[in-house]
Design a protein around this motif. Sequence first.
Motif, PDB file in Angstrom:
ATOM      1  N   ASN A  45       0.819  -1.220   0.000  1.00 44.95           N
ATOM      2  CA  ASN A  45       0.000   0.000   0.000  1.00 44.95           C
ATOM      3  C   ASN A  45       0.852   1.269   0.000  1.00 44.95           C
ATOM      4  OD1 ASN A  45      -2.340  -1.646   0.172  1.00 44.95           O
ATOM      5  ND2 ASN A  45      -2.082  -1.769   2.390  1.00 44.95           N
ATOM      6  N   VAL A  46       1.980   1.191  -0.714  1.00 48.38           N
ATOM      7  CA  VAL A  46       2.871   2.344  -0.848  1.00 48.38           C
ATOM      8  C   VAL A  46       3.114   2.614  -2.328  1.00 48.38           C
ATOM      9  CG1 VAL A  46       4.034   1.964   1.363  1.00 48.38           C
ATOM     10  CG2 VAL A  46       4.981   0.942  -0.706  1.00 48.38           C
ATOM     11  N   VAL A  47       3.574   3.810  -2.626  1.00 47.91           N
ATOM     12  CA  VAL A  47       4.007   4.156  -3.976  1.00 47.91           C
ATOM     13  C   VAL A  47       5.433   4.683  -3.878  1.00 47.91           C
ATOM     14  CG1 VAL A  47       1.706   4.623  -4.889  1.00 47.91           C
ATOM     15  CG2 VAL A  47       2.979   6.468  -3.828  1.00 47.91           C
ATOM     16  N   THR A  48       6.194   4.478  -4.944  1.00 46.70           N
ATOM     17  CA  THR A  48       7.573   4.953  -4.958  1.00 46.70           C
ATOM     18  C   THR A  48       7.706   6.133  -5.906  1.00 46.70           C
ATOM     19  OG1 THR A  48       8.138   3.303  -6.618  1.00 46.70           O
ATOM     20  CG2 THR A  48       8.599   2.730  -4.342  1.00 46.70           C
ATOM     21  N   MET A  57      25.060   6.780   4.458  1.00 51.60           N
ATOM     22  CA  MET A  57      26.137   6.442   5.391  1.00 51.60           C
ATOM     23  C   MET A  57      26.975   5.267   4.897  1.00 51.60           C
ATOM     24  SD  MET A  57      24.068   6.990   8.968  1.00 51.60           S
ATOM     25  CE  MET A  57      25.301   6.239   9.979  1.00 51.60           C
ATOM     26  N   THR A  58      26.368   4.374   4.132  1.00 50.68           N
ATOM     27  CA  THR A  58      27.076   3.174   3.657  1.00 50.68           C
ATOM     28  C   THR A  58      27.517   3.288   2.202  1.00 50.68           C
ATOM     29  OG1 THR A  58      24.935   2.153   3.197  1.00 50.68           O
ATOM     30  CG2 THR A  58      25.972   1.629   5.308  1.00 50.68           C
ATOM     31  N   GLY A  59      27.521   4.493   1.661  1.00 46.36           N
ATOM     32  CA  GLY A  59      28.005   4.681   0.307  1.00 46.36           C
ATOM     33  C   GLY A  59      26.919   5.136  -0.656  1.00 46.36           C
ATOM     34  N   LEU A  60      27.247   5.075  -1.930  1.00 47.77           N
ATOM     35  CA  LEU A  60      26.336   5.518  -2.984  1.00 47.77           C
ATOM     36  C   LEU A  60      25.296   4.441  -3.278  1.00 47.77           C
ATOM     37  CD1 LEU A  60      25.653   7.667  -5.157  1.00 47.77           C
ATOM     38  CD2 LEU A  60      27.185   6.403  -6.688  1.00 47.77           C
ATOM     39  N   HIS A  61      24.031   4.857  -3.327  1.00 46.29           N
ATOM     40  CA  HIS A  61      22.915   3.959  -3.641  1.00 46.29           C
ATOM     41  C   HIS A  61      21.957   4.685  -4.572  1.00 46.29           C
ATOM     42  CE1 HIS A  61      23.816   1.104  -0.352  1.00 46.29           C
ATOM     43  NE2 HIS A  61      24.180   2.175   0.318  1.00 46.29           N
ATOM     44  N   THR A  62      21.265   3.938  -5.431  1.00 45.44           N
ATOM     45  CA  THR A  62      20.120   4.474  -6.159  1.00 45.44           C
ATOM     46  C   THR A  62      18.893   4.113  -5.334  1.00 45.44           C
ATOM     47  OG1 THR A  62      21.217   4.155  -8.288  1.00 45.44           O
ATOM     48  CG2 THR A  62      18.823   4.453  -8.329  1.00 45.44           C
ATOM     49  N   VAL A  63      18.130   5.133  -4.948  1.00 45.90           N
ATOM     50  CA  VAL A  63      16.967   4.932  -4.085  1.00 45.90           C
ATOM     51  C   VAL A  63      15.764   5.659  -4.670  1.00 45.90           C
ATOM     52  CG1 VAL A  63      18.378   4.681  -2.005  1.00 45.90           C
ATOM     53  CG2 VAL A  63      17.491   6.928  -2.613  1.00 45.90           C
ATOM     54  N   ALA A  64      14.585   5.292  -4.185  1.00 43.82           N
ATOM     55  CA  ALA A  64      13.342   5.979  -4.542  1.00 43.82           C
ATOM     56  C   ALA A  64      12.567   6.191  -3.254  1.00 43.82           C
ATOM     57  CB  ALA A  64      12.523   5.142  -5.524  1.00 43.82           C
ATOM     58  N   ASP A  65      12.114   7.408  -3.017  1.00 43.95           N
ATOM     59  CA  ASP A  65      11.313   7.678  -1.825  1.00 43.95           C
ATOM     60  C   ASP A  65      10.049   6.828  -1.849  1.00 43.95           C
ATOM     61  OD1 ASP A  65      13.026   9.496  -0.628  1.00 43.95           O
ATOM     62  OD2 ASP A  65      12.065  11.243  -1.524  1.00 43.95           O
ATOM     63  N   VAL A  66       9.601   6.420  -0.663  1.00 45.85           N
ATOM     64  CA  VAL A  66       8.402   5.603  -0.502  1.00 45.85           C
ATOM     65  C   VAL A  66       7.351   6.450   0.193  1.00 45.85           C
ATOM     66  CG1 VAL A  66       7.430   3.578   0.657  1.00 45.85           C
ATOM     67  CG2 VAL A  66       9.676   3.436  -0.398  1.00 45.85           C
ATOM     68  N   TYR A  67       6.156   6.498  -0.410  1.00 42.65           N
ATOM     69  CA  TYR A  67       5.043   7.297   0.103  1.00 42.65           C
ATOM     70  C   TYR A  67       3.878   6.379   0.476  1.00 42.65           C
ATOM     71  CZ  TYR A  67       7.485  10.981  -2.478  1.00 42.65           C
ATOM     72  OH  TYR A  67       8.425  11.843  -2.954  1.00 42.65           O
TER      73      TYR A  67
END
Length: 106
Positions: A45-48, A57-67
């Motif tokens: 029940n979330v959207v990205t 903190m642990t380095g470079l990541h590709t992420v998408a916010d979760v709403y």
Amino acid sequence: MAELIGPRLYSCCNCRNHVSLHDDIISKAFQGRNGRAFLFSHAMNVVTGPKEDRHLMTGLHTVADVYCGDCREVLGWKYEKAYEASQKYKEGKFILEKSKIVRENW
């Protein structure tokens, strides 16, 4: 008469939309934008939002916010890609911030 107890859930702090199961917690030792966060294997029940590269903190990541799928409250983010071999286990997993979720059926 005994009450039926459902699974322990986490819900959006704003609208109480169910967003994850307690059994899907991988780790409680993560840091979000606003304090402690949990790493979940699944969320519902979330959207990205759009993917973006972030230095965490642990380095470079590709992420998408979760709403939240109902009220659009930002709950955390989803790890889309990890660039360091030691961080690959996070790919496809969700960070939900402790301050943004509440417990249900506990």
